[in-house]
Write an enzyme that holds these catalytic residues in place. Structure first.
Site, PDB file in Angstrom:
ATOM      1  N   LYS A  44      -3.736  11.092  -3.926  1.00  0.00           N
ATOM      2  CA  LYS A  44      -4.619   9.971  -3.608  1.00  0.00           C
ATOM      3  C   LYS A  44      -4.958  10.025  -2.123  1.00  0.00           C
ATOM      4  O   LYS A  44      -4.174  10.512  -1.305  1.00  0.00           O
ATOM      5  CB  LYS A  44      -4.007   8.629  -3.981  1.00  0.00           C
ATOM      6  CG  LYS A  44      -2.676   8.322  -3.326  1.00  0.00           C
ATOM      7  CD  LYS A  44      -2.100   7.027  -3.867  1.00  0.00           C
ATOM      8  CE  LYS A  44      -0.697   6.797  -3.320  1.00  0.00           C
ATOM      9  NZ  LYS A  44      -0.112   5.578  -3.834  1.00  0.00           N
ATOM     10  N   LYS A  48       0.488  13.300  -2.943  1.00  0.00           N
ATOM     11  CA  LYS A  48       0.415  11.970  -3.555  1.00  0.00           C
ATOM     12  C   LYS A  48      -0.750  11.842  -4.516  1.00  0.00           C
ATOM     13  O   LYS A  48      -0.857  10.865  -5.242  1.00  0.00           O
ATOM     14  CB  LYS A  48       0.287  10.888  -2.471  1.00  0.00           C
ATOM     15  CG  LYS A  48       1.552  10.654  -1.672  1.00  0.00           C
ATOM     16  CD  LYS A  48       1.426   9.389  -0.842  1.00  0.00           C
ATOM     17  CE  LYS A  48       2.732   9.069  -0.158  1.00  0.00           C
ATOM     18  NZ  LYS A  48       2.707   7.738   0.462  1.00  0.00           N
TER      19      LYS A  48
END
Length: 138
Positions: A50, A48
């Site tokens: 993140k 992702k």
């Protein structure tokens, strides 16, 4: 008696919300024993790009505190067959937003060879950790 003995589901479970609770509750309705894999920060970063808002240890504590959950494990990779080799569950529960995704098409083929079912539950519309983050920043 429930349809399955041991069930498995996974997720990041960041900013725990009703969609998370829904999948855990529905999963437990179908199995006697529910194992939940909580994704590590490193795993989330890898796909992702993140980092979760809530630290892993706290996400594990939150998920483990839910009455539908019998065991929590760290999910360190996305290899569901490897998880099955370690945990030996009968069924995996997944949100239907993953149905038809390349990752789960392969998982379905691999699980089919060992008699493990995949049950897709309807995705809870209108809620996600991303949406929660967006509302906070407004």
């Amino acid at each position: 008696m429930k349809q399955y003995k041991t069930g498995y589901t996974t997720g990041v479970f960041d900013l725990f919300h009703i969609g998370h609770l829904n999948i855990l509750k529905k999963a437990k309705e179908h199995c006697d024993y529910l194992i939940v894999g909580v994704s590590t920060d490193e795993l989330v970063m890898s796909y992702k790009n993140k980092k979760p808002v809530i630290p892993l240890e706290e996400r594990i504590a939150i998920v483990g505190g839910i009455k539908y959950v019998d065991r929590v494990v760290q999910q360190t990779n996305r290899d569901k067959f490897s998880a099955w080799e370690q945990l030996r569950f009968d069924v995996m529960f997944v949100g239907d937003d993953w149905k038809g995704h390349q990752l789960f098409n392969e998982v379905e083929r691999n699980f089919n060879h060992v008699g493990v079912d995949i049950v897709y539950f309807p995705y809870t519309k209108g809620v996600s950790s991303t949406l929660v983050k967006q509302k906070i920043t407004l």
